[in-house]
Scaffold this motif. Structure first.
Motif, PDB file in Angstrom:
ATOM      1  N   UNK A 104       0.802  -1.657   0.234  1.00 28.56           N
ATOM      2  CA  UNK A 104      -0.019  -0.294  -0.040  1.00 28.56           C
ATOM      3  C   UNK A 104       1.071   1.157   0.285  1.00 28.56           C
ATOM      4  N   UNK A 105       0.611   2.159  -0.916  1.00 27.37           N
ATOM      5  CA  UNK A 105       0.971   3.554  -1.283  1.00 27.37           C
ATOM      6  C   UNK A 105       2.680   3.034  -1.756  1.00 27.37           C
ATOM      7  N   UNK A 106       3.096   2.185  -2.142  1.00 27.74           N
ATOM      8  CA  UNK A 106       4.609   1.900  -2.744  1.00 27.74           C
ATOM      9  C   UNK A 106       4.291   1.174  -4.116  1.00 27.74           C
ATOM     10  N   UNK A 107       2.974   1.103  -4.291  1.00 33.49           N
ATOM     11  CA  UNK A 107       3.016   0.392  -5.460  1.00 33.49           C
ATOM     12  C   UNK A 107       2.452   0.883  -6.662  1.00 33.49           C
ATOM     13  N   UNK A 108       2.848   1.248  -7.785  1.00 37.15           N
ATOM     14  CA  UNK A 108       2.306   1.587  -8.744  1.00 37.15           C
ATOM     15  C   UNK A 108       2.146   1.495  -9.728  1.00 37.15           C
ATOM     16  N   UNK A 109       0.793   1.600 -10.942  1.00 38.43           N
ATOM     17  CA  UNK A 109       0.153   1.085 -12.126  1.00 38.43           C
ATOM     18  C   UNK A 109       0.543   2.121 -13.428  1.00 38.43           C
ATOM     19  N   UNK A 110       0.465   1.465 -14.443  1.00 38.53           N
ATOM     20  CA  UNK A 110      -0.342   2.577 -15.587  1.00 38.53           C
ATOM     21  C   UNK A 110      -0.934   2.552 -16.473  1.00 38.53           C
ATOM     22  N   UNK A 111      -2.130   3.065 -16.363  1.00 36.95           N
ATOM     23  CA  UNK A 111      -2.927   2.485 -18.049  1.00 36.95           C
ATOM     24  C   UNK A 111      -3.537   3.269 -18.871  1.00 36.95           C
ATOM     25  N   UNK A 112      -4.035   2.665 -19.696  1.00 33.53           N
ATOM     26  CA  UNK A 112      -3.973   3.356 -21.213  1.00 33.53           C
ATOM     27  C   UNK A 112      -5.152   4.190 -20.793  1.00 33.53           C
ATOM     28  N   UNK A 113      -5.784   5.055 -20.158  1.00 35.84           N
ATOM     29  CA  UNK A 113      -7.310   5.511 -20.561  1.00 35.84           C
ATOM     30  C   UNK A 113      -6.950   7.044 -19.455  1.00 35.84           C
ATOM     31  N   UNK A 114      -7.566   8.051 -19.315  1.00 36.34           N
ATOM     32  CA  UNK A 114      -8.021   8.955 -18.599  1.00 36.34           C
ATOM     33  C   UNK A 114      -8.971   8.466 -17.627  1.00 36.34           C
ATOM     34  N   UNK A 115      -8.428   7.845 -16.189  1.00 38.76           N
ATOM     35  CA  UNK A 115      -9.452   7.070 -15.321  1.00 38.76           C
ATOM     36  C   UNK A 115      -9.793   8.482 -14.472  1.00 38.76           C
ATOM     37  N   UNK A 116     -11.287   7.732 -14.598  1.00 46.40           N
ATOM     38  CA  UNK A 116     -11.931   6.770 -14.236  1.00 46.40           C
ATOM     39  C   UNK A 116     -12.512   6.153 -15.303  1.00 46.40           C
ATOM     40  N   UNK A 117     -12.487   6.823 -16.425  1.00 46.66           N
ATOM     41  CA  UNK A 117     -12.905   5.948 -17.713  1.00 46.66           C
ATOM     42  C   UNK A 117     -12.532   4.794 -17.678  1.00 46.66           C
ATOM     43  N   UNK A 118     -13.053   3.696 -18.892  1.00 49.91           N
ATOM     44  CA  UNK A 118     -12.278   3.147 -19.349  1.00 49.91           C
ATOM     45  C   UNK A 118     -11.248   2.185 -18.360  1.00 49.91           C
ATOM     46  N   UNK A 119     -11.890   1.852 -17.250  1.00 51.65           N
ATOM     47  CA  UNK A 119     -10.886   0.837 -16.100  1.00 51.65           C
ATOM     48  C   UNK A 119     -11.343  -0.598 -16.945  1.00 51.65           C
ATOM     49  N   UNK A 120     -10.140  -1.194 -16.494  1.00 51.56           N
ATOM     50  CA  UNK A 120     -10.360  -2.745 -16.883  1.00 51.56           C
ATOM     51  C   UNK A 120      -8.655  -2.743 -18.289  1.00 51.56           C
ATOM     52  N   UNK A 121      -9.455  -3.810 -18.668  1.00 56.22           N
ATOM     53  CA  UNK A 121      -7.810  -5.082 -19.599  1.00 56.22           C
ATOM     54  C   UNK A 121      -7.745  -4.102 -20.817  1.00 56.22           C
ATOM     55  N   UNK A 122      -8.803  -3.692 -21.528  1.00 56.89           N
ATOM     56  CA  UNK A 122      -8.983  -3.113 -22.391  1.00 56.89           C
ATOM     57  C   UNK A 122      -8.903  -1.590 -22.888  1.00 56.89           C
ATOM     58  N   UNK A 123      -8.261  -0.316 -22.187  1.00 61.29           N
ATOM     59  CA  UNK A 123      -8.703   0.842 -21.792  1.00 61.29           C
ATOM     60  C   UNK A 123      -8.759   0.926 -23.078  1.00 61.29           C
ATOM     61  N   UNK A 124      -7.546   1.244 -24.050  1.00 61.81           N
ATOM     62  CA  UNK A 124      -8.225   1.733 -26.104  1.00 61.81           C
ATOM     63  C   UNK A 124      -8.340   1.629 -26.052  1.00 61.81           C
TER      64      UNK A 124
END
Ligand SMILES: Nc1nc2ccc(CNc3ccc(C(=O)NCCCC(=O)O)cc3)cc2c(=O)[nH]1
Length: 202
Positions: free
Chosen positions: A103-123
């Protein structure tokens, strides 16, 4: 700060972070010392080896449960004295127990402007949604997928005639700026995740 990067594939974001942290001009507070892939034979492992970074495979198919896979990953991180974990195209959902430990030490990059298009296929969802602007988001990892506190976002236009490939290329270009900058903020302790899950700018 000692950083581990978790990958499942080509690791283009991994390469961007390697290039950023290895560039003396950046005076980076982060040092990537370990790369873990849940899949063997992926290009990201070669990128790590080429950069002289310890790389290993922890194959989720070799474990009887998600918990046991996550425990093996956790052990490897502790053994390497890891302080920050970056998910760079890592495609396994992590258990709540593991996420809580980091918690507070782990980052992720997601290919959409969250909270739009969460999940495995944001593009693909952005294209199908007909939006004119999308982009990428770097966020703290929370138990519920793609809901952690947002650290940085970069926007890109969606052009008529864009395909998943042309849009993905435009998004990857900004990901390679957003992820290193978010990592720098965390490694240099300019941001912190508060108990209430909100981002604190220090
Ligand atoms: N708990 C937690 N763990 C994560 C693991 C990976 C990613 C990367 N983004 C991801 C977002 C979605 C998926 C996904 O739905 N994959 C298909 C199911 C794969 C599987 O069975 O595991 C994977 C990674 C984000 C998170 C997160 O936000 N929270």
């Amino acid at each position: 700060k000692r950083v581990a990067v978790l990958i499942s594939g080509s690791g283009t974001n991994l390469q961007a972070m390697i290039d950023h942290t290895k560039n003396p001009g950046n005076k980076s507070a982060a040092e990537i010392v370990l790369v873990i892939s849940n899949k063997a034979g992926v290009k990201g492992l070669e990128r790590a080896q080429t950069a002289g970074i310890n790389a290993r495979v922890i194959d989720h198919k070799k474990y009887k449960s998600r918990d046991e896979f996550d425990a093996a990953v956790h052990e490897a991180l502790l053994a390497a004295g890891i302080e920050i974990v970056c998910l760079a195209g890592f495609m396994r959902i992590l258990t709540e127990g593991f996420v809580t430990k980091w918690q507070g030490k782990m980052l992720n990059i997601h290919p959409s402007l969250l909270p739009s298009f969460r999940g495995a296929d944001g593009i693909k969802m952005a294209l199908e949604g007909g939006v004119r602007v999308t982009g990428c988001t770097v966020h703290f990892v929370a138990a519920e997928v793609d809901t952690g506190a947002i650290i940085t976002q970069e926007a890109v236009p969606v052009y008529p005639g864009d395909t998943e490939e042309t849009l993905a290329q435009r998004i990857h270009a900004v990901e390679h700026k957003a992820f290193p900058s978010a990592l720098e903020l965390l490694a240099s302790e300019r941001i912190e995740l508060q108990e209430d899950g909100k981002l604190l700018w220090k």
